[in-house]
Scaffold this active site. Structure first.
Site, short mmCIF file in Angstrom:
data_model
loop_
_atom_site.label_atom_id
_atom_site.label_comp_id
_atom_site.label_asym_id
_atom_site.label_seq_id
_atom_site.Cartn_x
_atom_site.Cartn_y
_atom_site.Cartn_z
CD GLU A 61 53.07 90.15 114.73
OE1 GLU A 61 51.90 89.79 114.92
OE2 GLU A 61 54.04 89.41 114.92
CE LYS A 115 43.07 75.62 110.83
NZ LYS A 115 43.48 76.00 109.46
CB CYS A 169 55.74 85.78 115.50
SG CYS A 169 56.62 84.25 115.69
P1 ADP Z 1 47.86 84.47 110.79
O1 ADP Z 1 47.83 85.94 110.98
O2 ADP Z 1 49.22 83.87 110.97
O3 ADP Z 1 47.09 83.97 109.59
P2 ADP Z 1 45.73 83.34 112.35
O4 ADP Z 1 45.65 83.36 113.82
O5 ADP Z 1 44.66 84.01 111.57
O6 ADP Z 1 47.16 83.93 112.06
O7 ADP Z 1 45.85 81.85 111.79
C1 ADP Z 1 46.71 80.89 112.34
C2 ADP Z 1 46.04 79.54 112.25
O8 ADP Z 1 44.86 79.53 113.05
C3 ADP Z 1 45.59 79.17 110.84
O9 ADP Z 1 45.76 77.77 110.67
C4 ADP Z 1 44.12 79.54 110.87
O10 ADP Z 1 43.37 78.85 109.91
C5 ADP Z 1 43.76 79.14 112.27
N1 ADP Z 1 42.54 79.79 112.80
C6 ADP Z 1 42.04 81.00 112.49
N2 ADP Z 1 40.90 81.24 113.16
C7 ADP Z 1 40.67 80.15 113.95
C8 ADP Z 1 39.65 79.77 114.88
N3 ADP Z 1 38.64 80.58 115.18
N4 ADP Z 1 39.77 78.57 115.49
C9 ADP Z 1 40.78 77.76 115.20
N5 ADP Z 1 41.76 78.04 114.34
C10 ADP Z 1 41.72 79.22 113.71
#
Ligand code: ADP
Length: 482
Positions: free
Chosen positions: A385, A179, A288
């Site tokens: 961050e 994903k 990161c």
């Molecule tokens: P960033 O700050 O890099 O956007 P995130 O952790 O929000 O970091 O997102 C990184 C990835 O994780 C993206 O592909 C996002 O859609 C996915 N993501 C965000 N929330 C969830 C969740 N609850 N479960 C699974 N994947 C998630």
């Protein structure tokens, strides 16, 4: 509208079929530099994910047993397919993500390099013969693919973050449900097309875009997904670790950082500035391993700040697609608002904005590369961050103090230091609680070395010989009665 030579896939790949969005549900993808809509992608959820997991499980039955030379051959073809399309892939990456085109070209190249690395490394994924306590038996270990892998990736390196997961998974014989982040889906989806083009069987690589909770939830709940690999925020990483408990999945997590960049009085200051610019302003500060805190020793502080200001002022900002541009837009307005919040907080606590400090005249999500001096440990960016083009400079006196300040965070991904004292360099490696320590360089990532953090920055390594470990189970094999 360009479709980047047929590489922009506006559909999801499930079991070898490209599935388009149901009418009215597609998600628009925009170019952060221009605001133009590039295209759409499907808004998949739990149902589509369950189908993808089923396809990956079915495909694993055969792909998990393909010969080593077949897997190696496919990886080499995949590497070549990436490099043959490097320019179009880079243009597409810049269009959806915003980074300067030279960085995008570099990202495609390092992604391809990971594919080649794991093609080589899997040939050395040896087991062991263990001395047995008695003569009646022989003991050994053998290595096996873990099974179906769930891979969730972020928007800041939408191609190479997937490369670091997909390449070792495919090398080991795992199948994948991936994903990519919704804001930058095309650089992820195209891996599905290239894998198909070079001959990976249907169902080996499945890629879904849409609801993070829907797709993430189905991946985490499924007993058939044996491993989850995630790059993203610490907050989401913690949620996934919790969700992994019910089916006891293996997890590897590349989470947030809060990198210190320490410049000692004995440093080569020009080299330190060069490293600082890369470690801070690459991808507009949205990596990161980007420097979050510059700690500069008192004797060299003013010289360093003057040169840093000059280098930052000279950065060319604009649409990353134009050659010569060094700073593109931030990913979205939320990212800009966050940088503004850090600046306001620092200014209120006595920090001086000596360069930049506001939204750029270009509008949109462009922000002026910024330098703040007089930073202190009570400012927000000492703990959180930044993920933006803001260099915060702290002044320090003694080595012991700076190591303590550098470690005063729950994160532990990358740390950098500039010094010409070799003994100090070793003391820093031993004293800094970080998964990666770079001395006299601002860029340490390379396919040959294990990338990964300690503390709340994550677990598991990507790249290096260690990068295969998370995708393989070690089985103990005992033959007795000899
Ligand atoms: P960033 O700050 O890099 O956007 P995130 O952790 O929000 O970091 O997102 C990184 C990835 O994780 C993206 O592909 C996002 O859609 C996915 N993501 C965000 N929330 C969830 C969740 N609850 N479960 C699974 N994947 C998630």
């Amino acid at each position: 509208m360009s479709n980047f030579n047929g590489l922009m896939m506006e559909a999801n790949l499930i079991g070898g079929q490209w599935i388009k969005a149901d009418s009215g549900t597609a998600i628009e993808v925009t170019n952060p530099a221009t605001g133009d809509v590039l295209g759409t992608v499907p808004n998949a959820g739990g149902d589509e994910t369950e189908r993808a997991i089923a396809a990956a499980s079915e495909a694993f039955k055969t792909f998990g047993r393909t010969s080593l030379s077949e897997r190696v051959g496919l990886l080499h073809k995949l590497h070549d397919a990436l490099m043959d399309n490097q320019e179009d892939l880079a243009q597409m990456l810049t269009a959806e993500q915003g980074k300067p085109i030279f960085e995008a070209r570099g990202e495609i190249a390092i992604g391809a390099a990971y594919v080649k690395w794991f093609a080589e490394e899997i040939r050395r994924a040896k087991g062991e013969i263990i001395p047995a306590p008695g003569n009646d038996r022989r003991l050994m270990t053998t290595r096996h693919p873990v099974g179906v892998v769930g891979a969730i990736t972020p928007w800041n390196f939408p191609s190479s973050m997937l490369a670091r997961k997909l390449a070792p998974a495919l090398a080991a014989g795992c199948t994948v449900v991936a994903k990519p982040a919704t804001s930058t889906p095309y650089s992820g989806l195209v891996w599905g097309k290239l894998c198909q083009d070079v001959g990976y069987p249907d169902g080996v690589v499945n890629i879904l875009t849409g609801s993070a909770r829907g797709i993430g939830g189905a991946i985490m709940e499924s007993p058939d997904v044996r491993k989850v690999t995630f790059t993203g925020s610490t907050e989401v990483g913690k949620t996934l670790i919790r969700q992994s408990a019910d089916t006891v999945k293996k997890v590897s997590m590349e989470l947030g950082g809060n990198a210190p960049f320490i410049v000692f009085d004995d440093a080569d200051v020009d080299a330190a500035i060069e490293g600082a610019m890369i470690a801070k302003f690459r991808n507009m500060g949205q990596t990161c391993v980007c420097t979050n805190r510059f700690y500069v020793q008192a004797g060299i502080h003013d010289t360093f700040v003057a040169k840093l200001k000059e280098a930052v002022a000279a950065l060319k900002l604009g649409n990353g697609a134009e050659d010569g541009v060094q700073q593109g837009p931030l990913i979205d307005d939320g990212a800009v608002a966050k940088v503004e919040e850090f600046i306001a907080d620092a200014a209120a606590k006595g920090g001086d904005v000596v360069q930049g400090g506001k939204r750029h005249a270009n509008g949109g999500s462009f922000f002026e590369p910024t330098v703040i001096t007089g930073a202190t440990q009570d400012m927000m960016f000492a703990k959180e961050e930044i993920f933006g083009p803001l260099a915060a400079v702290f002044k320090f006196e003694a080595e012991e103090d700076v190591i303590e300040m550098a470690n005063d965070t729950e994160f532990g991904l990358a740390a950098y230091a500039y010094t010409r004292d070799i003994a100090r360099a070793f003391r820093l490696n031993e004293g800094l609680d970080y998964g990666m320590v770079g001395i006299n360089t601002g860029l340490i990532t390379t396919v040959e070395a294990p990338f990964g953090g300690v503390k709340e920055s994550g677990m598991g390594k990507e790249g290096g010989s260690q990068g295969l470990d998370d995708y393989m189970e070690t089985k103990y094999f005992c033959v007795a009665g000899l």
